[in-house]
Write a protein that holds these residues in place. Sequence first.
Motif, PDB file in Angstrom:
ATOM      1  N   LYS A   9     -13.465  -7.051   2.362  1.00  0.00           N
ATOM      2  CA  LYS A   9     -12.351  -7.999   2.447  1.00  0.00           C
ATOM      3  C   LYS A   9     -11.405  -7.817   1.270  1.00  0.00           C
ATOM      4  O   LYS A   9     -10.177  -7.774   1.435  1.00  0.00           O
ATOM      5  CB  LYS A   9     -12.909  -9.423   2.467  1.00  0.00           C
ATOM      6  CG  LYS A   9     -11.839 -10.492   2.602  1.00  0.00           C
ATOM      7  CD  LYS A   9     -12.453 -11.886   2.584  1.00  0.00           C
ATOM      8  CE  LYS A   9     -11.364 -12.958   2.633  1.00  0.00           C
ATOM      9  NZ  LYS A   9     -11.939 -14.321   2.554  1.00  0.00           N
ATOM     10  N   LEU A  10     -11.981  -7.669   0.049  1.00  0.00           N
ATOM     11  CA  LEU A  10     -11.159  -7.455  -1.141  1.00  0.00           C
ATOM     12  C   LEU A  10     -10.427  -6.117  -1.054  1.00  0.00           C
ATOM     13  O   LEU A  10      -9.261  -6.003  -1.444  1.00  0.00           O
ATOM     14  CB  LEU A  10     -12.033  -7.505  -2.397  1.00  0.00           C
ATOM     15  CG  LEU A  10     -11.310  -7.423  -3.738  1.00  0.00           C
ATOM     16  CD1 LEU A  10     -10.402  -8.630  -3.934  1.00  0.00           C
ATOM     17  CD2 LEU A  10     -12.305  -7.331  -4.892  1.00  0.00           C
ATOM     18  N   PHE A  11     -11.093  -5.091  -0.509  1.00  0.00           N
ATOM     19  CA  PHE A  11     -10.461  -3.788  -0.353  1.00  0.00           C
ATOM     20  C   PHE A  11      -9.235  -3.902   0.546  1.00  0.00           C
ATOM     21  O   PHE A  11      -8.152  -3.382   0.216  1.00  0.00           O
ATOM     22  CB  PHE A  11     -11.458  -2.787   0.243  1.00  0.00           C
ATOM     23  CG  PHE A  11     -10.833  -1.475   0.653  1.00  0.00           C
ATOM     24  CD1 PHE A  11     -10.597  -0.484  -0.282  1.00  0.00           C
ATOM     25  CD2 PHE A  11     -10.460  -1.244   1.981  1.00  0.00           C
ATOM     26  CE1 PHE A  11     -10.002   0.725   0.092  1.00  0.00           C
ATOM     27  CE2 PHE A  11      -9.880  -0.050   2.355  1.00  0.00           C
ATOM     28  CZ  PHE A  11      -9.645   0.941   1.409  1.00  0.00           C
ATOM     29  N   GLN A  12      -9.386  -4.578   1.687  1.00  0.00           N
ATOM     30  CA  GLN A  12      -8.264  -4.710   2.617  1.00  0.00           C
ATOM     31  C   GLN A  12      -7.127  -5.518   2.003  1.00  0.00           C
ATOM     32  O   GLN A  12      -5.950  -5.193   2.191  1.00  0.00           O
ATOM     33  CB  GLN A  12      -8.750  -5.371   3.920  1.00  0.00           C
ATOM     34  CG  GLN A  12      -9.613  -4.471   4.796  1.00  0.00           C
ATOM     35  CD  GLN A  12      -8.828  -3.299   5.385  1.00  0.00           C
ATOM     36  OE1 GLN A  12      -7.614  -3.372   5.561  1.00  0.00           O
ATOM     37  NE2 GLN A  12      -9.523  -2.211   5.668  1.00  0.00           N
ATOM     38  N   GLU A  13      -7.479  -6.572   1.246  1.00  0.00           N
ATOM     39  CA  GLU A  13      -6.433  -7.372   0.601  1.00  0.00           C
ATOM     40  C   GLU A  13      -5.630  -6.544  -0.379  1.00  0.00           C
ATOM     41  O   GLU A  13      -4.391  -6.598  -0.405  1.00  0.00           O
ATOM     42  CB  GLU A  13      -7.069  -8.564  -0.131  1.00  0.00           C
ATOM     43  CG  GLU A  13      -7.536  -9.682   0.775  1.00  0.00           C
ATOM     44  CD  GLU A  13      -8.183 -10.815  -0.014  1.00  0.00           C
ATOM     45  OE1 GLU A  13      -8.218 -10.732  -1.267  1.00  0.00           O
ATOM     46  OE2 GLU A  13      -8.679 -11.774   0.614  1.00  0.00           O
ATOM     47  N   ARG A  14      -6.334  -5.752  -1.207  1.00  0.00           N
ATOM     48  CA  ARG A  14      -5.646  -5.013  -2.262  1.00  0.00           C
ATOM     49  C   ARG A  14      -4.884  -3.810  -1.716  1.00  0.00           C
ATOM     50  O   ARG A  14      -3.770  -3.528  -2.182  1.00  0.00           O
ATOM     51  CB  ARG A  14      -6.654  -4.591  -3.334  1.00  0.00           C
ATOM     52  CG  ARG A  14      -7.154  -5.790  -4.143  1.00  0.00           C
ATOM     53  CD  ARG A  14      -8.080  -5.417  -5.267  1.00  0.00           C
ATOM     54  NE  ARG A  14      -8.389  -6.606  -6.085  1.00  0.00           N
ATOM     55  CZ  ARG A  14      -9.216  -6.613  -7.110  1.00  0.00           C
ATOM     56  NH1 ARG A  14      -9.827  -5.497  -7.489  1.00  0.00           N
ATOM     57  NH2 ARG A  14      -9.432  -7.724  -7.782  1.00  0.00           N
ATOM     58  N   ILE A  15      -5.453  -3.106  -0.726  1.00  0.00           N
ATOM     59  CA  ILE A  15      -4.721  -1.952  -0.177  1.00  0.00           C
ATOM     60  C   ILE A  15      -3.499  -2.436   0.598  1.00  0.00           C
ATOM     61  O   ILE A  15      -2.438  -1.803   0.588  1.00  0.00           O
ATOM     62  CB  ILE A  15      -5.648  -1.067   0.700  1.00  0.00           C
ATOM     63  CG1 ILE A  15      -4.990   0.294   0.951  1.00  0.00           C
ATOM     64  CG2 ILE A  15      -6.012  -1.751   2.004  1.00  0.00           C
ATOM     65  CD1 ILE A  15      -4.849   1.148  -0.284  1.00  0.00           C
ATOM     66  N   SER A  16      -3.615  -3.621   1.252  1.00  0.00           N
ATOM     67  CA  SER A  16      -2.463  -4.193   1.962  1.00  0.00           C
ATOM     68  C   SER A  16      -1.381  -4.592   0.963  1.00  0.00           C
ATOM     69  O   SER A  16      -0.184  -4.357   1.204  1.00  0.00           O
ATOM     70  CB  SER A  16      -2.894  -5.405   2.781  1.00  0.00           C
ATOM     71  OG  SER A  16      -3.835  -5.035   3.763  1.00  0.00           O
ATOM     72  N   HIS A  17      -1.802  -5.200  -0.145  1.00  0.00           N
ATOM     73  CA  HIS A  17      -0.843  -5.585  -1.188  1.00  0.00           C
ATOM     74  C   HIS A  17      -0.118  -4.356  -1.730  1.00  0.00           C
ATOM     75  O   HIS A  17       1.109  -4.381  -1.930  1.00  0.00           O
ATOM     76  CB  HIS A  17      -1.598  -6.306  -2.316  1.00  0.00           C
ATOM     77  CG  HIS A  17      -0.760  -6.582  -3.524  1.00  0.00           C
ATOM     78  ND1 HIS A  17       0.135  -7.630  -3.594  1.00  0.00           N
ATOM     79  CD2 HIS A  17      -0.671  -5.930  -4.722  1.00  0.00           C
ATOM     80  CE1 HIS A  17       0.746  -7.597  -4.773  1.00  0.00           C
ATOM     81  NE2 HIS A  17       0.268  -6.595  -5.479  1.00  0.00           N
TER      82      HIS A  17
END
Length: 1031
Positions: A9-17
């Motif tokens: 979840k954190l990976f998706q948040e940061r790569i999306s950001h």
Amino acid sequence: MADIKIDSKLFQERISHFINAWKADKRSGDALFGGASSVVILMGKVDQNPEFHKNNAMHFWLLGYEFPTTLMLLTLDTVYILTTQKKAKYLDQIKGGRIPVEVLVRGKDNEANAALFVKITDAIKAAGKKVGVIAKDNSKGPFIDEWKKSFADNCKDAEEVDIAQALSAAAFSVKDETELRAMRTSSKACVALLTPYFLDEMSNILDQDKKIKHSALADKVYAKLEEEKFWKTVELPNRQKLPADFDPDQLDWILGPVVQSGGKFDLKWQADSDNDVLHPGVIIAAMGLRYKSYCSQVARTFMVDPNKSQESNYKFLLAVHNLVMKEIRDGAVIKDVYNKALSFVRSKKPDLEKHFLKNVGFGIGLETKDPTLILNGKNSRTLRDGMTLCVTTGFSDIQNPNPQDKNSKIYSLVLTDTVRVTGSEPVIFTSEAPMDVDATSFFFKDEEEAQPTPKTEKKRDSRVGAVATKNITSTRLRSERTTTVDEDQDKKRREHQKLLAAKKQKEGLAKYAESTAGDNGVEVKKFKRFESYKRDNQFPPKVKDMGIVIDQKNATIILPVMGRPVPFHINTIKNASKSDEGEWSFLRINFLSPGQGVGRKDDQPFEDASAHFVRSLTFRSTDGDRYAEIANQISNLKRDAVKKEQEKKDMEDVIEQDKLVEIRNRRPAVLDNVFIRPAMEGKRVPGKVEIHQNGIRYQSPLSTQQRVDILFSNVRHLFFQPCQHELIVIIHIHLKDPIIVGNKKKTKDVQFYREATDIQFDETGNRKRKYRYGDEDEFEAEQEERRRRAELDRLFKGFAEKIAEAGRTEGIEVDMPIRDLGFNGVPFRSNVYIQPTTECLIQVTEPPFMVLTLDDIEVAHLERVQFGLKNFDLVFVFKDFTRAPYHINTIPVESLDDVKEFLNTSDIAYSEGPLNLNWSVIMKTVTADTHQFFVDGGWGFLQNDSDDEDGQDEEDEESAFEIDESEMEEASESSEEESDFSNASEDASDEDASEDEEGEDWDELERKAKKRDRESGLEEEDTRKKKQRKR
């Protein structure tokens, strides 16, 4: 690596950001990413001493771990990761999100591996001509060489652009709450190593005049990182401990520790601590730690016996450091921050400009130093809220005008803090490390004794005799003595006190009707038993060597006795000592045993009178160093055990309150912009107090975790103290049971206050001013001050009444101090103004606070009440005899009647005496057998002296009193302040000045004084006072 868990979840948040920032940059003209349509992140082999740069920082930011021999390709719609098979199975955890992730697995087939590189290059060409790379990437290894060859062959038309600044701006520089928490913890760990540990070590070395190398001192600090016990027990300078979830295994060094002194300073920290001896002059200590991959640094300058020039320059450095801190805020341009600091140096001390550092810090976080966030005069980047910086201000290689020795000719000054950028002033994570002049200066040289100023003798009037001159003072003349006591009022008070004393005696006999010897208020000691191990297989493996083993985990010492390992818990050991005789060293371990007489605290009771106890064991060896180390370890273990036991005892009465039930359906009543005492950790900022369903909550604006909940069920007293005659207006809550507040210390008093004074503004430029003359402005300012104070009182009193209304089911009422009945005294160390309320006697203006509930008081005793003394003491004995009596010292004698009247009207039995009593012995007598104490008369022994004196005074009123010569001699030896004849002597000498210019003798003066006393009717009063003084 079996425990690797990647937060998908954190990976998706940061790569999306990151991709959203990339797309936004493309829409606004490619200023940040340079038109790159793909980004390549390479990781080769990991070095033995790895440094965090952009490539591995990207791995930690996205995945939480570092994956060596891995290539990561980011495009606007897909993430490609090329790695080995073993690492690939962990990356399956991040698949299936909004941003697709394709994992390519390398094997041992070279042709297949080459085909994977071709697939990556095809994706780069499909995305666009420009590919983003890290220009200063220093990754190495066969994997990197293969990739570079494949890229050169297949992407000849591709243009490489540097995206280092883009990674910093879009990924690393602005931190989220999880990252900030890790940095805050890392900073606290840095502070813990610097102060208290390094500071204490350095102070001891300098104080004992020891010689130690910089590298040796640095190694001591370095070794502390691995000492788990240190991290569990260490306290920061503000008395707080590290967070409860702190894991010391996550710590690692990024800088030093660096120790510099003796004229050789490098403020870039490019070299380790050298082998020069620590020089007592200017000493610089710097260190940096990484916690959960996030870094922080701190550095301080310590000065030993500094001269005026060094102190002045250090104070100036503090001013520069504070200026930089004020300029760091959201929206500030980096070069403006540096240039303002440089301009300040140039304007105030231009001679120090050439010594000022070329930058005042850099960005810090996942990277130990972000090269795109250097705080110098050329960087045009803008600071954003959430950025973290390592702020360093300093002056290098300053010439010392007054050197103590050759190593003091040149010195440097530096201050380093790790901070977070906010919308206003930054939050300083390392603020607990003190930097003011008093905290960083040490003085070991003996100060020259000041020459006593010669006393100038007062010119003596030749008309007055020698003895008379001695007894004449300006403060003890008859005309200045206090007025006589109201006899009727005093008599009524005495009668009321006799009734109260009889009532107390009767209540005591009824309450303690049966003998309580041995168990009332005295803890019955029991034989303590301790268990180190339940089974022999829990022994440490080292016991096989049949040596002495210190088991820190189980607080046990295992000793070889008759060929067997025998465990002894640390609480059974009194002490250990090591001695030498010839080539042998002896280790003696003394145990606690009954009847040993080691003191009242440690004395053990006899459980079995026929049992045998081991008092001591002695071992011998030729290895003296080993025995010294064991003795030291046992002493440390014993000290820690005693400290732990004391902390446990201190926290016994601390309660864990129920949860606060918040008001959800409406806004709670709020009192904003108030401070709390005891203070919360961190920066002193005002917060707000809210009234909820079952209690009140104080919330700090710094963090949602910084709050204090007080339930109505735990409130005993609620006070409102107005700001009349005070600088603050107060709402004070006295609790039934102590709670833990902010600084991890228990307290029974919580206070909310606001300062009543305000900043005064100069209205010189106001156009109304020219029509006013005289003191009109001052009158208006005073009226405004009174109006503001009245408004504060109204606001706080109204809120206190709202608290009482919300807690009416718990019987809470607002109580106010009665200032007119107050008096000065010293309940702790400082002289304060103590005021009574309806139910209590309080002092809540200065900490530590004093709140005494009148219902808890058994009796009061006035000590040092005798003629000639300016002060007296007041002692309260509580109904709970196990509670230590409460002392209020140094009360002015002018308040004696007021104090007596207050105690009398509060129905508190009191007594008085001329001396201080030993209350610890008295209370032991009371608690030993309370029943017998009251049978023997109870508190009547305190009343006996004062009753006898009163009775004798009454008899003396009817008898004539003649002073004889022996009493006259005693009177002449009394002090100047106690003389009753000074005024008469002066008057008599004035009358006969013409007859005898050399002065009359004492007898003649005394006769004339007595004659004047008879005429003025004062003789009777003087004789009574003289008899009291003789007694």
